[in-house]
Design an enzyme around this catalytic site. Structure first.
Site, PDB file in Angstrom:
ATOM      1  CG  PHE A 122      -1.930   1.079   1.280  1.00  0.00           C
ATOM      2  CD1 PHE A 122      -3.031   1.053   0.449  1.00  0.00           C
ATOM      3  CD2 PHE A 122      -1.807   2.125   2.194  1.00  0.00           C
ATOM      4  CE1 PHE A 122      -4.001   2.054   0.508  1.00  0.00           C
ATOM      5  CE2 PHE A 122      -2.769   3.121   2.278  1.00  0.00           C
ATOM      6  CZ  PHE A 122      -3.866   3.088   1.425  1.00  0.00           C
ATOM      7  N   GLY A 341      19.400  -7.968  33.297  1.00  0.00           N
ATOM      8  CA  GLY A 341      20.505  -7.931  32.348  1.00  0.00           C
ATOM      9  C   GLY A 341      20.266  -8.791  31.116  1.00  0.00           C
ATOM     10  CD  GLU A 364      -1.060   1.070   8.699  1.00  0.00           C
ATOM     11  OE1 GLU A 364      -1.927   1.841   8.253  1.00  0.00           O
ATOM     12  OE2 GLU A 364      -0.451   0.251   7.998  1.00  0.00           O
ATOM     13  CB  THR A 366       2.269   9.499  14.861  1.00  0.00           C
ATOM     14  OG1 THR A 366       1.470  10.690  14.753  1.00  0.00           O
ATOM     15  CG2 THR A 366       3.259   9.455  13.695  1.00  0.00           C
TER      16      THR A 366
END
Length: 398
Positions: A122, A341, A364, A366
């Site tokens: 798209f 960690g 799509e 923000t």
């Protein structure tokens, strides 16, 4: 309805098995190769994953919106690359045709998208037209029985590997904003279309993103989606309303997976003589994450059911996308914290998802654009209610 549907439940269980037994064990391979291996692409084609929301009459699965999002939540618990590889076909890469394509356009393209023979993309975003999509500059000039397209698109998922593109272009430069925009189906083989190499990205290895360049690209007039100029932006909004609910589901699956990984770790990692899962501050992180996921899933299912009932879900789609993408980021951060960690080291699912899901809050629409959209719709509805109330009071006074 999806509830109490044994056939759908069996299908969803099959998706879960694929994720657990075939996709998840090969996530590191996808990360290292920076692509979904061809045999797994073929496997997803065999399973029909490319056609989830394409109608059955065009060889797709014909899933409802609710069924689509439930499947998406399951598939996206594996590496983001798997859902991205099929997601454009079953989402933004085919939805313009599903929503507004002519019968001939649907017959020509949808079965091949549903089978995965073609990969769709798209192409809306441009260097100067992202959040303001109506500012797009790509042009489409009619020339006999063709249109000639010129311009460039950026940040297009699957652009480097796509075979067919939904391209938004301006057919009437005299009309500013949305009015002069049309949508086209453009095949990679059409003269004048090229794509860039995949970008180097923070995360989402195996999901190629790149530019689409159109230089005097000749597209048959028969490939104008719907056969009518000036309807492209309306088509795009139909695509994005559904896609935003879909994407919200695709944000929720990774959050589920990260919480599962983090909980399993806290139950085995011991400090001060007992598993860290027994410490209340760790339990707070678990509880907050579980609640966030439940809230997102509930919102998404509600919005999906409303869309399936034919209701306008423009605001609900924005709320789902905004909340779920932000939620996923919160869960990712908590999961890394629970792993300590280890969560900062490469080679584990939580660290990979932490990088991958950052993009969800950007594409799509923000988060900030969705905040504006939600507020505008709310204020518009409030103004309408005030106007009706004033009219009613005036009628009573008369």
């Amino acid at each position: 309805m999806t509830q109490n549907n044994p056939t759908f439940d069996a299908w969803l269980a099959d998706v879960e098995r694929f994720v657990r037994d075939e996709a998840t064990p090969r996530e590191n391979e996808v990360e290292n190769m920076n692509e979904v291996p061809p045999d797994l692409v073929a496997r997803m084609r065999e399973l029909g994953y490319f056609g989830w929301s394409i109608p059955r009459e065009f060889d797709g699965a014909g899933l409802t919106t609710e069924q689509l999002v439930r499947g998406a939540m399951m598939l996206s618990q594996a590496s983001v690359a798997f859902r991205a590889r099929v997601g454009t076909n079953t989402g933004i890469g085919s939805e313009a045709l599903v929503a507004d394509g002519t019968p001939d356009q649907k017959r020509r393209y949808l079965p091949r998208l549903a089978s995965g023979e073609l990969t769709g993309a798209f192409a809306l975003t441009e260097p100067n037209a992202g959040s303001d999509a109506t500012a797009l500059a790509t042009s489409a000039r009619r020339d006999g029985d063709h249109y000639v397209l010129n311009g460039s698109k950026c940040f297009i998922t699957n652009a480097p590997i796509a075979d067919v593109f939904t391209v938004l272009a301006r057919t009437d430069p005299s009309k500013p904003g949305a009015a002069g925009i049309s949508a086209f189906i453009v095949e990679r083989s059409m003269p004048g279309l090229s794509t860039s190499a995949p970008y180097d990205k923070m995360g989402q290895s195996g999901s190629p993103v790149g530019d689409v360049i159109l230089r005097d690209c000749r597209v048959p007039a028969a490939n104008l989606i719907g056969g009518v100029e000036g309807e492209g932006f309306r088509t795009a909004m139909k695509v994005l309303n559904k896609q935003r609910i879909h994407l919200a589901a695709l944000c929720t699956g990774p959050a589920m997976r990260m919480l599962e990984e983090a909980v399993a770790y806290t139950m085995t990692r011991e400090q001060f003589g007992k598993p860290i899962a027994e410490f209340q501050l760790i339990q707070a992180l678990i509880a907050e994450s579980q609640t966030d996921i439940f809230a997102a899933r509930s919102m998404i299912l509600t919005a999906a059911r409303k869309r399936d009932a034919g209701e306008d879900v423009t605001m609900e789609a924005s709320m789902c996308k905004m909340f779920a993408s932000e939620m996923c980021g919160r869960v990712a951060d908590r999961a890394v914290q629970m792993l300590g960690g280890l969560g900062y080291l490469s080679g584990n699912a939580v660290e990979r998802f932490y990088r991958d899901v950052r993009a969800f809050r950007i594409y799509e629409g923000t988060t900030q654009i969705h905040q504006l959209n939600i507020a505008k719709i709310t204020l518009k509805r409030a103004a309408s209610q005030l106007e009706k109330r004033a009219g009613s009071e005036a009628a009573c006074a008369a």
